[in-house]
Each structure stands twice: as structure tokens, then as C-alpha cells.
Design an enzyme around this catalytic site. Structure first.
Site, short mmCIF file in Angstrom:
data_model
loop_
_atom_site.label_atom_id
_atom_site.label_comp_id
_atom_site.label_asym_id
_atom_site.label_seq_id
_atom_site.Cartn_x
_atom_site.Cartn_y
_atom_site.Cartn_z
N ARG A 1 11.24 -1.74 11.04
CA ARG A 1 10.09 -1.12 11.78
C ARG A 1 10.03 -2.23 13.11
NH1 ARG A 1 4.87 -0.32 7.97
NH2 ARG A 1 3.74 -1.23 9.88
N ARG B 1 -0.31 -9.39 13.28
CA ARG B 1 -0.76 -8.32 12.24
C ARG B 1 -1.76 -8.72 11.46
NH1 ARG B 1 4.36 -5.41 10.71
NH2 ARG B 1 3.15 -4.45 9.25
N ARG C 1 -9.60 0.97 8.68
CA ARG C 1 -9.08 -0.42 8.94
C ARG C 1 -10.03 -1.14 9.81
NH1 ARG C 1 -3.32 0.52 8.86
NH2 ARG C 1 -2.00 -1.52 9.36
N LYS D 1 0.86 -1.33 0.18
CA LYS D 1 0.15 0.13 -0.08
C LYS D 1 0.80 1.27 0.03
CE LYS D 1 -2.28 -0.81 3.89
NZ LYS D 1 -1.81 -2.28 4.34
P1 AMP Z 1 0.62 0.62 8.65
O1 AMP Z 1 1.92 1.33 8.60
O2 AMP Z 1 -0.60 0.93 7.98
O3 AMP Z 1 0.99 -1.02 8.71
O4 AMP Z 1 0.18 0.69 10.37
C1 AMP Z 1 1.14 0.22 11.39
C2 AMP Z 1 0.27 0.43 12.78
O5 AMP Z 1 -0.33 1.52 12.96
C3 AMP Z 1 -0.93 -0.63 12.64
O6 AMP Z 1 -0.33 -2.08 12.86
C4 AMP Z 1 -1.51 -0.25 13.81
O7 AMP Z 1 -0.93 -0.40 15.19
C5 AMP Z 1 -1.62 1.37 13.55
N1 AMP Z 1 -2.46 1.83 12.59
C6 AMP Z 1 -2.63 2.38 11.50
N2 AMP Z 1 -3.40 2.79 11.05
C7 AMP Z 1 -4.32 2.38 11.82
C8 AMP Z 1 -5.98 2.31 11.72
N3 AMP Z 1 -6.59 2.90 10.62
N4 AMP Z 1 -6.61 1.71 12.81
C9 AMP Z 1 -5.85 1.33 13.83
N5 AMP Z 1 -4.56 1.31 13.96
C10 AMP Z 1 -3.89 1.81 12.94
#
Ligand code: AMP
Length: 187
Positions: free
Chosen positions: A131, A142, A88, A13
């Protein structure tokens, strides 16, 4: 154009959102990036969400929705945006839908990047972004969280007629070509 880029962790993404941003001149809004920046800058929000991100769980809906609502008020998003990592959960999707209705706006495309689980694990473990949630145990959490809480968002948008499936296998360029084809038809 208002676009949601959707998909499991590791689907690409972030990479694709940046390419769309450049090609179509639409700014990307990534909730994951915003949370990581808040943690890096040790803000109140950062302190609140650090352990949650480290665990691979989701930040509470209320916190995310508030953050996105506020961020989208920025003038740079008036002509459109690419949402990466939001919504999400179904409650987040509902809240976002409400916002669009309130502002008399429409979503142009919901792009769902489709990638099988085995490939996701491989991709995440081979990326070197440092990360804290990119370890095998956290990735497993996840993916479980995705299947339980995030995948239902697909049905929400399938009913809305903006849903587009994108084959997320192949090179970055191949996947971007598929996205471009879909978006050029949507414009
Ligand atoms: P990402 O970079 O999109 O993989 O997001 C990393 C982490 O941020 C996720 O594993 C969640 O802990 C948190 N996070 C990001 N976006 C959301 C969302 N829309 N709702 C809840 N948690 C989020």
C-alpha cells in the site's frame, strides 16, 4: 446483524472483518477497499481520491457518505453487513445513524479494536500489501488523523449502548475468539 468494526489503522479491522464475514455469513463493506479499487480501475472517483489516500488524509465526508449510502442499497446487504473503515468522523456517524433511522433499522454491535500506538506502527510497517500509504511518514499522518478526527466517533457510540471494547493484542485467532464471544451474545 449490522456491525461496525472500528479501530485505528493497523488494528486488524480488515483481517477480522473477513473472518466475521465467513463465520457469520455477513458481507463486509470496506470503504478503503472501495477507494483502492476505484483508483486501480481509474474511475472518476479513483482520480478524485488518489492523492488523498496517498497522503494519509481522509476523503471528504460528503463523498464517503454518498458512496456508502449507494453501496448499502445493494440487495446483498439487506440482512446485515460489517462496516470496516466507516464511519471515520462524527459527521459520517451522524449520517449513518440517520440512514438507519430512516430505514427503521438498528445497529447490533460497535466493536472497537483496542491496540496501542507503538504496536500499530510495527504491524503496519511489517505488512507487505504494497500500500502506498504504508510508509513510516504516512502511517504517522494516519495515526494523527485517527486521533484527531476518528477517535471522537467512539464517544458517539458509547452513548448509544452498542459499544463493545475488544482487546486487539494477540494472534489473529485469539482476537477473533473475543469477537465471536461478543457477537454470539448479541445475536
Ligand atoms: P483503510 O483501508 O480503511 O485504512 O483506508 C485507507 C484510506 O482510505 C484512508 O487513509 C482514507 O484516505 C480513505 N478512507 C477510507 N475510509 C474512509 C472514510 N470512512 N472516510 C474518509 N476517508 C476514508
Amino acid at each position: 446483524m449490522r456491525i461496525i468494526l472500528f479501530g485505528p489503522p493497523g488494528a486488524g479491522k480488515g483481517t477480522q472483518a473477513k473472518l466475521i464475514e465467513k463465520e457469520f455469513n455477513i458481507p463486509q463493506l470496506s470503504t478503503g477497499d472501495m477507494f483502492r479499487a476505484a483508483i486501480r480501475n481509474q474511475t472518476e472517483l479513483g482520480k478524485k481520491v488518489k492523492n488523498i489516500l496517498d497522503s494519509g488524509q481522509l476523503v471528504p465526508d460528503e463523498t464517503v457518505v454518498e458512496l456508502v449510502e449507494e453501496a448499502l442499497n445493494d440487495e446483498k446487504y439487506v440482512n446485515g453487513y460489517i462496516l470496516d473503515g466507516f464511519p471515520r468522523t462524527v459527521p459520517q456517524a451522524r449520517a449513518f445513524d440517520e440512514r438507519l433511522k430512516r430505514n427503521g433499522r438498528k445497529l447490533n454491535a460497535f466493536l472497537s479494536l483496542e491496540v496501542p500506538d507503538e504496536e500499530l506502527m510495527k504491524r503496519i510497517l511489517s505488512r507487505a500489501e504494497g500500500r502506498s500509504d504504508d510508509t513510516p511518514e504516512k502511517v504517522k499522518v494516519r495515526l494523527e488523523v485517527y486521533n484527531e478526527e476518528t477517535a471522537p466517533v467512539l464517544n458517539f457510540y458509547k452513548q448509544k449502548g452498542v459499544f463493545q471494547e475488544i482487546n486487539g493484542l494477540g494472534t489473529v485467532d485469539e482476537i477473533f475468539e473475543r469477537i465471536k464471544t461478543v457477537l454470539n451474545k448479541t445475536r
